[in-house]
Structures are given as structure tokens and as C-alpha cells.
Design an enzyme around this catalytic site. Sequence first.
Site, PDB file in Angstrom:
ATOM      1  N   CYS A 348       0.779  -1.240   0.000  1.00 37.91           N
ATOM      2  CA  CYS A 348       0.000   0.000   0.000  1.00 37.91           C
ATOM      3  C   CYS A 348       0.817   1.299   0.000  1.00 37.91           C
ATOM      4  O   CYS A 348       0.508   2.204  -0.788  1.00 37.91           O
ATOM      5  CB  CYS A 348      -1.035  -0.012   1.125  1.00 37.91           C
ATOM      6  N   ARG A 377       7.173 -11.280   5.207  1.00 37.46           N
ATOM      7  CA  ARG A 377       6.848 -11.046   6.611  1.00 37.46           C
ATOM      8  C   ARG A 377       7.613 -12.046   7.466  1.00 37.46           C
ATOM      9  O   ARG A 377       7.634 -13.241   7.159  1.00 37.46           O
ATOM     10  CB  ARG A 377       5.341 -11.167   6.852  1.00 37.46           C
ATOM     11  N   GLN A 395       0.669 -11.340  -3.284  1.00 39.26           N
ATOM     12  CA  GLN A 395      -0.729 -10.966  -3.127  1.00 39.26           C
ATOM     13  C   GLN A 395      -1.342 -10.561  -4.463  1.00 39.26           C
ATOM     14  O   GLN A 395      -0.665  -9.981  -5.310  1.00 39.26           O
ATOM     15  CB  GLN A 395      -0.850  -9.787  -2.154  1.00 39.26           C
ATOM     16  N   ASP A 397      -3.034  -8.050  -5.048  1.00 38.57           N
ATOM     17  CA  ASP A 397      -3.325  -6.843  -4.289  1.00 38.57           C
ATOM     18  C   ASP A 397      -3.786  -5.717  -5.205  1.00 38.57           C
ATOM     19  O   ASP A 397      -3.368  -5.632  -6.365  1.00 38.57           O
ATOM     20  CB  ASP A 397      -2.042  -6.421  -3.561  1.00 38.57           C
ATOM     21  N   HIS A 399      -5.381  -1.346  -4.880  1.00 32.41           N
ATOM     22  CA  HIS A 399      -5.863  -0.225  -4.082  1.00 32.41           C
ATOM     23  C   HIS A 399      -6.669   0.700  -4.977  1.00 32.41           C
ATOM     24  O   HIS A 399      -6.257   1.008  -6.097  1.00 32.41           O
ATOM     25  CB  HIS A 399      -4.699   0.525  -3.437  1.00 32.41           C
ATOM     26  N   LYS A 479     -13.271  -2.889   7.945  1.00 31.81           N
ATOM     27  CA  LYS A 479     -12.972  -3.814   6.859  1.00 31.81           C
ATOM     28  C   LYS A 479     -14.081  -4.851   6.712  1.00 31.81           C
ATOM     29  O   LYS A 479     -14.851  -5.088   7.648  1.00 31.81           O
ATOM     30  CB  LYS A 479     -11.631  -4.511   7.097  1.00 31.81           C
ATOM     31  N   HIS A 525      -8.294  -0.760   0.308  1.00 28.83           N
ATOM     32  CA  HIS A 525      -7.354  -1.872   0.159  1.00 28.83           C
ATOM     33  C   HIS A 525      -8.177  -3.118  -0.163  1.00 28.83           C
ATOM     34  O   HIS A 525      -9.153  -3.406   0.545  1.00 28.83           O
ATOM     35  CB  HIS A 525      -6.595  -2.129   1.462  1.00 28.83           C
TER      36      HIS A 525
END
Length: 659
Positions: A348, A377, A395, A397, A399, A479, A525
Amino acid sequence: MIKVTFPDGAVREYAKGTTGTTVVEGISKSLAKKTVAMRWNGVLSDLSDPLDHDGALQFVLRDDEAALELIRHDAAHVLAEAVQELWPGTQVTIGPVIENGFYYDFHRESPFTEDELRQIEKKMEEIVDRGAAFTKEVWDREDAKKVFASRGEHFKVELIDAIPDGEDVKIYKQGQWFDLCRGPHMRSTKDVGKAFKLTKVAGAYWRGDSNNPVLSRIYGTAWATKEQLDQYLHMIEEAEKRDHRKIGREMDLFHFQEEAMGSVFWHPKGFRMWRELEAYIRRQLDADGYQEVKTPQLLDNKLWEKSGHWGKFRENMFVVPDEIPSTDDDEPVITGEANLMALKPMNCPAHVQIFKQGIKSYRDLPLRMAEFGCCHRNEAHGALHGLMRVRQMTQDDAHIFCRDDQVTDETRKFLALFSRVYADMGMTQIAYKLATRPDQRAGDDVTWDRAEKALADALTAAGLSFDLAEGEGAFYGPKLEFHLTDAIGRTWQAGTFQLDYVLPERLDASYVGEDGARHRPVMLHRAVFGTFERFLGLLIEHYAGKVPHWLAPTQVVVATIVSDADDYARDLVHQLEARGIRAELDTRNESISYKVREHSVGRVPYIYVVGRREAEEKTVAIRQLGSQGQTVKPLHEAIETLADEVTPPDVKRKAAAAA
């Protein structure tokens, strides 16, 4: 007198100090037989606790979902009593409730064995039959330490020392046996029932510290009924058969090794599945107007400090020093904290940097930015679990940067995408939850009110029912959680959708509004799969390796019976590949039964068996995974049928719409 309010709104007066037991027995003897605990002003409590002020009272029945935690908690106490009866001198330490069960840690010279677990279970059943009442006492701290020390219970003494000053030292008794415990408990050991089973033994360090003594941990599961226990044990048995690590080896998809702890070595077949999944989701993103980007792996800690991640996630980040060349010919020097870099744990902040390049107008929004971003991570070794918990992950992912008035529509659009994708994956049993503001959060209540309402409105507009997960939102915004139920009844949380007013503010992202002034965009997100690693593991377990044919790494194997059919088999493979079918050739000098068994273990959906007759007649004998017989079809028909069957569902829909 005190006033007690019941769930139906009725209010009754009772003498101060009246217990929950007295209240329920006064209402109904049959209700009293079923009631095992109570909620007093929302707090789960012993039924024997006195009611000493006005409040709301709700009874907890043994077959209520809320009682399941109590059943497991009390079962842990019964386990501890059973162990000490069988092996006096064994020290008990802690025994918490965990998901689907409980465990208790013990200190003794040798670990427990599987045979001893069965012996303990029998003793537990005896204790349940005794029906000893759970009674609570509050002891003086020093007296409690003396009692446990005299019994050789040194771990309990240490636990008492850890209780904060001013907190009661609670002791729960069941007959002659007692334990240090916060509670609450049910009425007696009989309430535990006999729908329990001890499942395994493991080693554990006291307080999780390798410098401390090694304890013997006994795991168990407990349920309200025997039927629930049997269902759970069957699910566990099925889960072992479906373990993605076992199936991954059998299908030759991936492996792990110590030199890359928590990172996946994808084999050719496994990466074929990955590529198919990536191609599929990329088509969905293209259709929904996402722009794909690529951002750096390493970012300076200054950016992570600005975003707030450095303070919150620093311990889970892989940090490397940024070497600064020295002014002479000596070795480069590494300076302090200001010159640290970190492998990104999420994408992000980097996406905000792309958004900030150039001036954005309100007309440019919404801007949907996607990345198949590789993140790292620093998960603890003990937490790693195959594809389900890794250190390096990719991911799907994205945004979405949008205006306030666009949040509801963008949320609805994502919900439609999410539902469509999971339907294509054959996973349609989805529970939706709206996670609301946590106690520690950024932003004011007005902002949180607006954000939570926007997500709730979008769910309602999409015709989706949802539950509230109060206090479980992210620190920067509410979320949506998506809980999937797989083929054997397990639930998985997959995908994510989070509304964020905070990060654009912290990283100074803005757009020019219709009024000519600067405004902060809302940042959404979102991920559909979550990570490719975990989602592939989920799919493998859901389908027990027999994934939808369009995702199968090898969709058909052409296997020969005799070498005379080799040329025909090679030509058949070429024709299959020309139609985009992932085909393999097996002309080994092995029996056809051996080949069929081997490729069945590899979960190949189809085996085309060819011999002299098939070569002469231009046919194939088709064996489908999971079936005993075979079907003979003309070559052309077999290829056309399979080509249609392995076409991805979204491609098939698009072709049908264009026809």
C-alpha cells in the site's frame, strides 16, 4: 433489593446477593436443569455468583454456542485432575481453551504416550460421572503460594506471582481437587459430558521460552454432543487426507527446505497452476478497469515510519542496512537507524507513491491500481505451515483511490467481482462480516461512522446479509471479512476489503476537487485471493487435489499400451497442445495399469489410453479420474470435448456472450 432485567425486557426484583442459581430455579425447574452459566451485564459468569446490583441477566444453556467454551475449559480441568490421580507428583501448569478444543501442559520426567491418552480418557469419564460441583474460593495470595509450594506445584507459585496486585487469587475446586483459575465454570463436572477425546501429545517450553523446562502438552477436543464430536473427528480425518503438503508431494507441485524457511520452491506443475490462476484474475482486473503496476521490494524505513507501519509491524519486517560508501578506500560503513531498508510486508505505501506522481483531478477518480506484489513477513518458525503461512508471499493486491461519494459504488463493484471469482472457483458458501472500529485506532468517530456506514450500505445494496465483528477493524479503518466454508465444513478467511482514510493523510496524497481545492482520496485496500500461496493451498485441500480441470497442471496424459502406438500417441499430444490443452505423453515400458495408478495419484483428470486398435481406428479409450471404467470415442470428438471442458469459466462466458 436489586432490579434484574431479562432478555425479553421483563424486570424483576430480588434480594441483594441472590445467586443466578436461585433466580433460574425460581423461574423454571426444567430451565434450571439446562442452565450451566449466566451472562451478568454481558460478562460470562458462574451461575453461583451473587447478584449485588441492578443489571441485565441472561442464562447460558448447555446446548448454547456460548457454552462450548465452558465445556472445553472444564474438560481441561477434568484432564488435569485425571493426570494427577493417575500419576501423583505430576505438576500442572496452564490449560487454556483453543480453537476446537483445549490443551494442558504438565511437567513430569517422561512425555505421555498414545496408550496413556486412552488411560487418561477413561479416568476423565470417571470424574465426569462423579459430578463434583465446581466451587469458587478467593485465597490470600501468600497462603495460596504456600499451599501450592507444599504440594510441589512450583509453576503455580510462579503464576500466582504474575497475578497483578489488587486482583483476586481465585481457586476452583471440584471435589477434593483444586486449581488456580480465573473462571468461570459450569455447575459440575457432569456438565462436561463425555463428548471429548484426547488427540495428541507435544512438547512445549514453559512460557514459550527455550531456556525454561520442557513440558508435556496434551491436546484434546470437546463438544456438546457425541454427534458433534464424531463430525469433528471425521473432518479431522478428511483434513489429514486433504493436507496440501501431502498432496503437493504426490502431484509434484512444490516443496520447502530449511535453507529458505517459509518460502516456496514451485515445481513446473505447481507453477502452471499459479500461472493459470494469475492469468484468470488478471482478466477479471482488466475487465473491471484496474491498472497494473510494479513497485520495489526494498523501501527506506523513513517511508514505513511515515505510513505508520514501522511502529506497528517492525518486528514482522525483514530489515537490512543500507550501506553508505565511505570517503576513503576502506570498507563501506553502515550507519545507524536512519539508513535501514525493509523488504515490503505490504504494497500500500508504494501504491500511494505512484498515485502522488503528477496532479490528480476529481475526474481521474476512481483510480484502481493492482499489483501481484511479492511481500515478505518475518513469521515465527513455529507459525509456518506449508502454503498456508509463509514468509514470502505474492498478493493479488489492489488499491482503489476514490472520492467519498464513490465508496459505496466501488464496494459494490468489488463485492460483485469477489462473488463471481469464488463462484468460478466452486466456492459459493461465503459468510460476510463487517469489522468495526477497534479501541486503538486512528481517526475521529465522525470519520469512522461515515466509513462503517458506507460499507454497510454497500453490503445491503448488494443484497448480502452480514454480521458485525465489533472492534475487529484495522487501526486505520473498518474492513469486510469473507469467511468461506470448504468441502469438509472448515471455514477460511480469504480476501480482504478495507476502507482507509488514514494512509492518504499520512503520506500526503491528494487530488484537486471540483471546487479547485486539494482533497484527500479515500483508499480502499482489496484482495480477492489474499495470497496466491494460501489460496492455492486452500483450493488443493478443498478439492483434495482434484482441482477444476481448467486449473489442473496436466489436463490429460496420453498413455500407450504397446510401443506400436507410440507415433499415434505423439501425434495426439501435438493435436491436444495445439488446442491449448496441457497434455503429457507416457510411452514408458510399463503396464497400463501401473501408468493409470501413477497418474491417478498425480490427480490427472483424464488418461487417454491408446493401443494398436485405437491407432488403426483413430480413437481413444478415455479414463476419467475417480471412475473405474473407460469410454471409447473418435479422436476428433475426444479433443473437442476436452477442449471445451478445460476452457476457463470466464473465457467460456465471454465466448457465449459474443455468440
